[in-house]
Design a protein around this motif. Structure first.
Motif, PDB file in Angstrom:
ATOM      1  N   ILE A   1      75.915  17.031   1.460  1.00 39.36           N
ATOM      2  CA  ILE A   1      75.974  15.640   0.998  1.00 39.36           C
ATOM      3  C   ILE A   1      74.570  15.037   0.992  1.00 39.36           C
ATOM      4  N   ALA A   2      73.798  15.344   2.034  1.00 37.82           N
ATOM      5  CA  ALA A   2      72.420  14.834   2.101  1.00 37.82           C
ATOM      6  C   ALA A   2      71.604  15.336   0.910  1.00 37.82           C
TER       7      ALA A   2
ATOM      8  N   THR B   1      82.587   9.189  14.563  1.00 37.86           N
ATOM      9  CA  THR B   1      83.980   9.191  14.144  1.00 37.86           C
ATOM     10  C   THR B   1      84.593  10.586  14.188  1.00 37.86           C
ATOM     11  N   ALA B   2      83.798  11.612  14.504  1.00 32.43           N
ATOM     12  CA  ALA B   2      84.308  12.978  14.554  1.00 32.43           C
ATOM     13  C   ALA B   2      85.205  13.173  15.771  1.00 32.43           C
TER      14      ALA B   2
ATOM     15  N   ASN C   1      86.236   8.783   7.332  1.00 32.28           N
ATOM     16  CA  ASN C   1      87.187   9.692   7.980  1.00 32.28           C
ATOM     17  C   ASN C   1      86.589  11.093   8.039  1.00 32.28           C
ATOM     18  N   PHE C   2      85.701  11.324   8.994  1.00 33.42           N
ATOM     19  CA  PHE C   2      84.980  12.588   9.050  1.00 33.42           C
ATOM     20  C   PHE C   2      85.756  13.692   9.758  1.00 33.42           C
ATOM     21  N   GLY C   3      86.630  13.346  10.685  1.00 35.00           N
ATOM     22  CA  GLY C   3      87.381  14.388  11.381  1.00 35.00           C
ATOM     23  C   GLY C   3      86.453  15.361  12.073  1.00 35.00           C
ATOM     24  N   THR C   4      86.559  16.653  11.718  1.00 32.75           N
ATOM     25  CA  THR C   4      85.709  17.700  12.299  1.00 32.75           C
ATOM     26  C   THR C   4      84.759  18.253  11.249  1.00 32.75           C
ATOM     27  N   VAL C   5      84.150  17.373  10.495  1.00 32.52           N
ATOM     28  CA  VAL C   5      83.233  17.785   9.437  1.00 32.52           C
ATOM     29  C   VAL C   5      82.110  18.653  10.004  1.00 32.52           C
ATOM     30  N   SER C   6      81.725  19.672   9.238  1.00 30.59           N
ATOM     31  CA  SER C   6      80.682  20.589   9.696  1.00 30.59           C
ATOM     32  C   SER C   6      79.310  20.058   9.317  1.00 30.59           C
TER      33      SER C   6
ATOM     34  N   THR D   1      85.838  11.506  -0.980  1.00 35.25           N
ATOM     35  CA  THR D   1      86.346  10.130  -0.882  1.00 35.25           C
ATOM     36  C   THR D   1      86.747   9.812   0.547  1.00 35.25           C
ATOM     37  N   LYS D   2      87.377  10.781   1.205  1.00 39.84           N
ATOM     38  CA  LYS D   2      87.771  10.594   2.610  1.00 39.84           C
ATOM     39  C   LYS D   2      86.534  10.409   3.497  1.00 39.84           C
TER      40      LYS D   2
END
Length: 308
Positions: free
Chosen positions: A72-73, A93-94, A60-65, A54-55
């Motif tokens: 997700i893809a 947005t990272a 709100n990706f932050g430091t998503v890997s 949800t984030k």
């Protein structure tokens, strides 16, 4: 064009396209209130918590890997172009600084122009990421004479503006709805690659204001590569042409690509292309003759006779 809104709308539009059956999930709960997959179903397929997905869907990706983005893809069954689009949006947005992209080159180098001119038997163009035609050979200009003729002097020859703002485009492209959908999906891919490009933003903003159909297609959040394919057009002089095309990025010239069209051997389109080449050569010779008469008149101070 806020990046977080782009991410949210893109992910929502993608999960709306996947049914539980396509995702191999039981379609429990007959009264589903959402089209496609629920957030919790995407989270389960991607192996992340519902709160975390949800984030992400809120931008709100932050430091998503990259591994999470790949998961997700896969959950959303994104194709290669859609996955790349998601990665580009996430990078904006990272907290990790995104890789620096060189600004697009505004002009075509002389050596590239020579290559384009050397392709005398096939229409060829160089275009930038906004779909401005920066250069063409004689046959390319003849093929797209409708676009060149309807572009006001001093303005860039832009295929997107032609498709959505010029009524003649609906005659020129034999399958106009497909041409329109393709060009919007290509443009959205470019925006995903470089959301801060001011030229791209200006083009999109203008078309969102001026074209209802562009606005509708843009809201679909479809993305697509423009590497190769087929295009069918109706030329006002030679009639219908069914063409193949190949698009080659120019690594030394950021944002530029070489587009070359072709026809099937032995086809009616090949015959029409030969006729188009003859027409282009005749027009080019006439233009050179008129230019020489004008130059002579300027040198002698007389009035040129353009009827000869």
């Amino acid at each position: 064009m806020d990046t977080r809104d782009e991410i949210r709308e893109f992910l929502i539009s993608r999960r709306a396209k996947i049914s539980p059956e396509q995702a191999k999930l039981p379609a429990y709960g007959g009264n589903r209130r959402v089209k496609g997959l629920r957030r919790e179903e995407v989270a389960m397929l991607a192996g992340v918590s519902v709160d975390y997905y949800t984030k992400l869907e809120r931008g709100n990706f932050g430091t998503v890997s990259e591994g999470v983005l790949d998961a997700i893809a896969r959950a959303l069954q994104l194709d290669e172009a859609e996955r790349e689009h998601l990665v580009h949006l996430a990078s904006m947005t990272a907290t990790i600084r995104p890789s620096t992209r060189r600004p697009p080159r505004p002009n075509v180098r002389l050596s590239v122009q020579r290559v384009v001119d050397g392709l005398s038997d096939a229409p060829a163009f160089v275009r930038n990421n906004r779909r401005d035609l920066l250069a063409s050979n004689a046959l390319g200009r003849a093929l797209y004479s409708e676009i060149y003729d309807t572009t006001p002097p001093g303005e860039p020859v832009n295929t997107v503006r032609f498709v959505f703002l010029e009524p003649r485009s609906q005659v020129f492209f034999l399958d106009w709805p497909k041409a329109a959908a393709d060009v919007v999906a290509n443009l959205r891919t470019e925006v995903g690659r470089d959301p801060r490009d001011p030229g791209l933003r200006e083009l999109v903003d203008d078309l969102l204001i001026q074209s209802d159909e562009f606005r509708r297609l843009w809201a679909a959040h479809d993305v697509r590569y423009h590497d190769s394919g087929f295009k069918s057009v109706h030329h006002p002089v030679v009639g219908d042409l069914h063409l193949t095309f190949e698009s080659l990025d120019l690594p030394a010239d950021a944002g530029q690509a070489l587009i070359v069209y072709g026809t099937e051997p032995g086809s009616a389109s090949e015959d029409a292309m030969r006729l188009l080449s003859s027409w282009a050569a005749t027009n080019s010779a006439a233009a050179r003759a008129a230019s020489e008469l004008a130059d002579d008149a300027l040198a002698t101070g007389s009035t040129p006779d353009l009827t000869r």
